[in-house]
Design an enzyme around this catalytic site. Structure first.
Site, PDB file in Angstrom:
ATOM      1  CB  SER A 139      -0.911  -0.141   1.315  1.00 16.59           C
ATOM      2  OG  SER A 139      -0.269   0.327   2.375  1.00 16.59           O
ATOM      3  CE  LYS A 140       0.357   8.101  -1.180  1.00 19.50           C
ATOM      4  NZ  LYS A 140      -0.471   9.238  -1.739  1.00 19.50           N
TER       5      LYS A 140
END
Ligand code: GLU
Length: 460
Positions: free
Chosen positions: A237-238
């Site tokens: 994810s980010k």
């Protein structure tokens, strides 16, 4: 058979690390076989697709050097072909109109949930003989028994029992074809021989194979690449660095370092870690792409970046240095000559560009702490001697270095007593590449001008 692969991003978001790796593997496979690599922008979701996202994808691909053959194909422009395929299936009785309302489908799913069954369309409209005058979707008549095998080049043979595959919607109520239908029509029409994509699409593949068969089209080979996980094992994810690939540029990564890193994220060639672009193309194969998810390793990416900054030809770094420098370098030494002085000492391209800046921009400030530490009573006399020497003799970096050594020896002080003040006057800070290299690059006129300006500024 000439290999033809594609990268088929949906322009609904950025090109992140996972997408870039899919693009890279697909590109490498085509380039390895001297085949073709095409780009298809899957912009059929009009609400979520944006031109900016398309641009970010194109920019990211260009930055990574993943060149595609021909013009990018926009899926939205091919809708007539998709509709023709839907009509063909309808005419041949391989698809049907489904009039089930949303309420009916909700109710059906709720019942399946209570009964502990898998949520899937129950086939209510499959055998209708009468057309109705109400909105409809078109569903594909998926085979009810038997199995569909995905013979995957990465994951091996994967079996899907047909009874678990329900009748897929291939055209929505508004007449727009859906992803699985469009992708099959396009891949077949564009002559794609190998579909290389993320393993999140594996469940779509048996449906697509059934559609190929129903449409009488050749089924391409599939290669599903396992996803990338963060260092903690969770889906990338980010938080783990899954940002737009262009942000890696902003952070000072070299495109080739990113490619080298991404190639090793899932693919292996013995124990090798470092590959040139040519080596990646020469060695890449799908047989050595692992079947389990890979873990993102920031330290390794940083290490490869520093490695490639050192190992690249200076000329290959010019574009990236310019990207950060953003200034006219025509009034100073050629950037290709400056870069070698900084390659060893730079961990990323931001550092390298910062180091190069002093060769084009004279300082306007002098670091106070450094001035205090390095400018003493005797400093001015040493500088004056250096200036006279430089003005009367032939200039070169080595000669200047020797003068500094001689002047300091005559005064019985160490070289830093003169070299550091010179650095501060020419760069504003007491750091630069070795003094002979720095002065050689800066040249006589600019060096003397900066030293004199600096002395005047510090004395006032
Ligand atoms: N457009 C799809 C996506 O971005 C990829 C489709 C495919 O590779 O088949 O996820």
């Amino acid at each position: 058979m000439t290999v033809k692969t594609r990268f088929a991003p949906s322009p609904t978001g950025m090109l992140h690390i996972g997408g870039a790796r899919t693009a890279l593997f697909s590109w490498l496979y085509a380039r390895h076989f001297g085949g073709e690599f095409v780009l298809r922008i899957e912009d059929t979701d009009k609400e979520r697709s944006t031109d900016e996202a398309t641009q970010v994808i194109l920019d990211g691909m260009k930055w990574l050097g993943l060149d595609w053959d021909g013009e990018p194909v926009f899926q939205g422009a091919r809708q007539n072909k998709h509709i023709a395929a839907v009509n063909k299936l309808l005419n041949e009785g391989k698809a049907y109109k489904c009039y089930c309302s949303k309420e009916r489908l909700d109710c059906m799913r709720e019942k399946q949930r209570i009964e502990g069954k898998k949520a899937m369309y129950d086939g209510t409209c499959r055998n209708l003989t009468e057309e109705q005058d109400t909105p409809f979707v078109v569903r594909f008549k998926s085979p009810e028994d038997g199995e569909t095998w995905v013979k995957d080049l990465v994951l091996g043979d994967v079996c899907f029992p047909n009874e678990e595959i329900d009748d897929l919607i291939i055209m929505r109520t508004d007449g727009t074809p859906t992803y699985n239908l469009a992708v099959v029509v396009d891949d077949a029409d564009m002559g794609i021989t190998h579909v290389v994509r993320g393993s999140d699409h594996l469940n779509n593949t048996p449906r697509q194979i059934q559609l190929y068969n129903a449409l009488g089209l050749d089924v391409p080979q599939f290669a599903h690449i396992p996803l990338i996980h963060g260092a903690d094992g969770a889906k990338m994810s980010k938080r783990h660095g899954s940002v737009a690939i262009t942000e890696y540029r902003e952070k000072g990564y070299l495109p080739h370092a990113v490619n080298n890193y991404l190639a090793r994220l899932g693919w292996s060639h013995g124990d090798d870690e470092v590959f040139s672009r040519e080596q990646l193309i020469e060695y890449f194969d799908l047989a050595h792409v692992g079947a389990s998810p890979s873990r993102f390793d920031q330290d390794k990416l940083d290490w490869l970046n520093a490695h490639w900054i050192k190992a690249s030809k200076p000329a290959d770094l010019v574009d990236e240095v310019n990207y950060f420098l953003k200034l006219d370098t025509s009034n100073g030494p050629a950037l290709v000559d400056v870069i070698p002085a900084l390659q060893e000492r730079s961990k990323n391209m931001i550092e390298l560009a910062d180091g190069a800046r002093m060769f084009y921009v004279a300082p306007t400030e002098y670091q106070e702490k450094a001035v205090k530490k390095n400018f003493k009573e005797g400093t001015w006399a040493l500088l004056d001697t250096f200036i006279s020497k430089a003005e009367s003799e032939n200039w070169s970096g080595e000669a200047a270095h020797q003068w500094i050594a001689d002047i300091c020896e005559a005064e019985d002080v160490n070289m830093g007593k003169l070299a550091q003040p010179i650095r501060i006057l020419i760069a504003g800070v007491p750091v630069s590449p070795p003094i002979d290299v720095t002065l050689g690059l800066l040249g006589k006129d600019e060096t003397l001008k900066r030293i004199k300006t600096g002395i005047a500024a510090l004395k006032s």
